[in-house]
Design a protein around this motif. Structure first.
Motif, short mmCIF file in Angstrom:
data_model
loop_
_atom_site.label_atom_id
_atom_site.label_comp_id
_atom_site.label_asym_id
_atom_site.label_seq_id
_atom_site.Cartn_x
_atom_site.Cartn_y
_atom_site.Cartn_z
N TYR A 7 -5.77 -9.46 -6.75
CA TYR A 7 -4.58 -9.71 -7.55
C TYR A 7 -3.35 -9.56 -6.68
CZ TYR A 7 -8.17 -8.85 -10.97
OH TYR A 7 -9.33 -8.91 -11.67
N VAL A 46 -15.30 -4.21 -2.16
CA VAL A 46 -14.78 -2.92 -1.71
C VAL A 46 -13.90 -2.30 -2.79
CG1 VAL A 46 -13.56 -1.68 0.09
CG2 VAL A 46 -14.84 -3.73 0.67
N LEU A 47 -14.33 -1.11 -3.20
CA LEU A 47 -13.67 -0.42 -4.29
C LEU A 47 -12.63 0.56 -3.77
CD1 LEU A 47 -14.27 -0.50 -7.28
CD2 LEU A 47 -15.93 1.33 -6.97
N THR A 96 0.31 4.50 1.71
CA THR A 96 0.28 5.53 2.76
C THR A 96 1.58 5.55 3.58
OG1 THR A 96 -2.08 5.06 2.84
CG2 THR A 96 -1.21 6.50 4.57
N GLU A 121 -1.88 -12.51 -2.13
CA GLU A 121 -3.25 -12.84 -1.73
C GLU A 121 -3.60 -14.24 -2.20
OE1 GLU A 121 -5.67 -10.71 -0.42
OE2 GLU A 121 -5.25 -8.68 -1.15
N TYR A 181 -2.94 1.82 11.28
CA TYR A 181 -2.67 3.23 11.56
C TYR A 181 -3.90 4.11 11.70
CZ TYR A 181 -2.54 3.10 6.34
OH TYR A 181 -2.78 2.87 5.01
N TYR A 182 -5.10 3.55 11.50
CA TYR A 182 -6.29 4.42 11.50
C TYR A 182 -6.75 4.82 12.89
CZ TYR A 182 -6.84 3.17 6.60
OH TYR A 182 -6.64 2.99 5.26
N ARG A 215 0.47 -7.67 -3.07
CA ARG A 215 0.08 -8.45 -1.89
C ARG A 215 -0.02 -9.91 -2.32
NH1 ARG A 215 -4.72 -4.58 0.78
NH2 ARG A 215 -3.52 -2.67 0.58
N GLU A 266 -3.89 11.58 -0.29
CA GLU A 266 -3.63 11.79 1.14
C GLU A 266 -3.62 13.30 1.40
OE1 GLU A 266 -3.25 8.93 2.77
OE2 GLU A 266 -2.64 7.56 1.17
N GLN A 313 -3.45 1.06 -7.38
CA GLN A 313 -4.30 1.95 -6.57
C GLN A 313 -4.21 3.39 -7.08
OE1 GLN A 313 -3.11 1.68 -2.43
NE2 GLN A 313 -4.45 -0.06 -2.04
N GLY A 316 -6.67 9.94 4.30
CA GLY A 316 -6.53 9.57 2.89
C GLY A 316 -7.36 8.37 2.51
N ARG A 354 -11.47 -1.76 9.09
CA ARG A 354 -10.32 -1.66 8.20
C ARG A 354 -9.17 -2.58 8.64
NH1 ARG A 354 -10.06 -0.39 4.05
NH2 ARG A 354 -8.40 1.10 3.88
N GLU A 377 0.87 -1.17 0.00
CA GLU A 377 0.00 0.00 0.00
C GLU A 377 0.91 1.21 0.00
OE1 GLU A 377 -1.35 1.95 3.35
OE2 GLU A 377 0.82 1.95 3.53
P1 HAM Z 1 -6.88 -1.02 1.47
O1 HAM Z 1 -8.30 -1.10 1.92
O2 HAM Z 1 -5.97 -2.08 1.92
O3 HAM Z 1 -6.37 0.39 1.93
O4 HAM Z 1 -6.85 -0.97 -0.11
C1 HAM Z 1 -7.58 0.00 -0.83
C2 HAM Z 1 -8.26 -0.63 -2.04
O5 HAM Z 1 -7.29 -1.30 -2.86
C3 HAM Z 1 -9.24 -1.72 -1.72
O6 HAM Z 1 -10.50 -1.16 -1.38
C4 HAM Z 1 -9.32 -2.51 -3.01
O7 HAM Z 1 -10.21 -1.90 -3.93
C5 HAM Z 1 -7.91 -2.38 -3.54
N1 HAM Z 1 -7.19 -3.63 -3.28
C6 HAM Z 1 -6.61 -4.03 -2.13
N2 HAM Z 1 -6.04 -5.24 -2.27
C7 HAM Z 1 -6.28 -5.62 -3.54
C8 HAM Z 1 -5.97 -6.78 -4.32
N3 HAM Z 1 -5.25 -7.78 -3.81
N4 HAM Z 1 -6.39 -6.82 -5.60
C9 HAM Z 1 -7.10 -5.81 -6.13
N5 HAM Z 1 -7.42 -4.70 -5.46
C10 HAM Z 1 -7.03 -4.60 -4.19
C11 HAM Z 1 -5.11 0.87 1.70
O8 HAM Z 1 -4.33 0.34 0.96
C12 HAM Z 1 -4.82 2.18 2.39
N6 HAM Z 1 -3.45 2.57 2.10
C13 HAM Z 1 -5.81 3.25 1.94
C14 HAM Z 1 -5.52 4.57 2.57
C15 HAM Z 1 -4.92 5.63 1.99
N7 HAM Z 1 -5.81 4.92 3.80
C16 HAM Z 1 -5.38 6.17 4.03
N8 HAM Z 1 -4.84 6.60 2.94
#
Ligand code: HAM
Length: 428
Positions: free
Chosen positions: A120, A278-279, A82, A113, A260-261, A111, A129, A125, A301, A256, A80
């Motif tokens: 994926y 979740v989008l 952030t 996954e 860090y939230y 990731r 922020e 992304q 963010g 979440r 990610e």
């Molecule tokens: P997160 O919820 O882990 O947040 O990821 C944000 C979005 O990335 C998810 O809602 C999803 O749409 C997409 N996503 C996550 N993992 C995958 C995956 N394996 N394949 C496809 N799409 C994926 C964060 O990453 C935080 N950094 C968000 C944030 C920014 N919070 C504060 N600032």
């Protein structure tokens, strides 16, 4: 044959056009209210993610691509963004600039996954922020620009889920309350949640296992145990959203998956996505920069999963982007072939998108292709046209055909109504 690694994708034309268009709207919307783009490395020291996303999170525990470099330092592909943004803020002394900073990014995350539709191992992304503002209006501004982005793409069916995670001081009380409520049912929880019950009970609320979800429904809601300051903060964010007529729902179970939230957390859900609905996810992280060794600077963010976003793009946006809005230029005979590239380059320079027939197709086969590929118009150059300095142009949406001077092609193109409009008029 060598194949791509599991969980990665090849993005191919014409889909890449959709990605470019979405990214264009993101740059436009997030750049319009003071946003600037930030680009940080794709790999970082592993410790960065351990200290920010958290070592009890699934992301750090199970999903990181971690490897030693040639000197034995532990690096990880970023799961990610952030954490990297916070690190860059500290390392580059961005605090010396006038705050807040509104930083957006577009790029790949990694990731490890379990394979599933919509999940994926390399995904992209689009995130934003806002660093250096702790006010509720900062959260509301962030949510408003996210909402604006989705509106510009034509979404009408997305749901914003919002919750208050409280302040870290409230967290211990809350963790204890969940532990107390769920301890009697420990044996019914999945093995991960049994571990979570000891390490981080909050995470149980987020477990995807149906049996755990049923049990988690019996846990108290954070909002009831949150302190006065965080409750006031989130209430003000909600008041702003109501003023802006941005619909949202309170989801008391939303926790979440990152450590860090605090206070405001949210997710955007699309009913059209199957299992992984979740989008977009985000929230406030006022302690993150300090936890990473920087000053006490707040931030808020979100990040949108671009792969999922492109999958559920509204048809209208999709069709408009995929429509081939170019003139297909077809030379017939040697004299035309000798001059067609030169003419086409001139039209291109005057702003006419042209695509040249360069494989030697006959006129008949070229016209078939024009239809099949959905070109907006065709320009045909034969011997008569070459002699007269003209070109025969056909509007493929309207059906009209005429001979015009080659110099008039740019003016003719500009006067051509968009294909959709013409179809609309014909219907009424
Ligand atoms: P997160 O919820 O882990 O947040 O990821 C944000 C979005 O990335 C998810 O809602 C999803 O749409 C997409 N996503 C996550 N993992 C995958 C995956 N394996 N394949 C496809 N799409 C994926 C964060 O990453 C935080 N950094 C968000 C944030 C920014 N919070 C504060 N600032």
């Amino acid at each position: 044959m060598i194949q791509r690694p599991r969980g990665t994708r090849d993005l191919l034309p014409p889909d890449t056009r959709l990605w470019q268009a979405v990214e264009g709207v993101a740059r436009d919307v997030f750049g319009s209210f003071g946003g600037e783009e930030i680009r940080t490395p794709v790999f970082e020291p592993t410790e960065l993610f351990v200290r920010s996303v958290g070592d009890s999170s699934d992301i750090v525990n199970k999903e990181m691509y971690t490897f030693p470099d040639r000197k034995g330092r532990s690096l990880s592909l970023r799961p990610e963004m952030t954490a990297g943004v916070a690190r860059a803020w500290i390392e580059n002394h961005l605090g010396d600039q006038s705050q807040p900073l509104r930083l957006y990014y577009i790029g790949p995350m990694f990731r490890y996954e379990r394979m599933q539709h919509g999940r994926y191992r390399q995904f992209s992304q689009i995130g934003l922020e806002i660093i250096g503002a702790d006010t509720p209006i900062a959260d509301a501004e962030l949510l408003a620009s996210m909402h604006e982005f989705f509106l510009r793409l034509g979404f009408t069916d997305l749901e914003i889920h919002l919750n208050n995670l409280g302040d870290p001081e409230d967290r211990a009380r809350y963790q204890a309350a969940i532990r107390e409520a769920l301890e009697p049912r420990r044996a019914e929880l999945c093995s991960d949640c049994q571990r979570r019950l000891d390490e981080n009970p909050l995470r149980i609320l987020d477990c995807k296992v149906p049996a755990c979800q049923v049990i988690a429904a019996g846990a108290p809601a954070m909002d009831e145990l949150a302190g006065e300051a965080s409750r006031r903060h989130v209430a003000e964010v909600e008041a702003q959203l109501q003023l802006l007529a941005i619909p949202y729902v309170r989801n008391r179970r939303l926790v979440r998956g990152l450590d860090y939230y605090l206070r405001t957390v949210f997710e955007v859900v699309s009913p059209q996505l199957g299992t992984n609905t979740v989008l977009c996810g985000g929230g406030r992280y006022d302690r993150l920069i300090a936890d990473l060794g920087g000053p006490a600077v707040p931030g808020v963010g979100f990040a949108i999963g671009e792969d999922r976003l492109v999958e559920v793009l509204p048809a209208r946006f999709r069709d408009a982007v995929l429509a081939r809005s170019a003139v297909y230029v077809v030379p017939i005979g040697d004299a035309a072939r000798a001059r067609v590239l030169e003419l086409a380059r001139g039209w291109l320079r005057s702003g006419v998108p042209v695509e040249l027939e360069i494989t030697g197709r006959s006129l008949k086969s070229a016209l078939k292709r024009a239809d099949r590929e959905g070109f907006r118009a065709v320009a045909m150059l034969g011997e008569d046209e070459m002699r007269g300095g003209t070109v025969t142009v056909r509007d493929l949406a309207g059906g009209s055909q005429s001979a015009i001077a080659t110099a008039d092609v740019p003016a003719w193109w500009r006067a051509l109504p968009p294909a959709g409009e013409r179809a609309g008029r014909a219907e009424s």
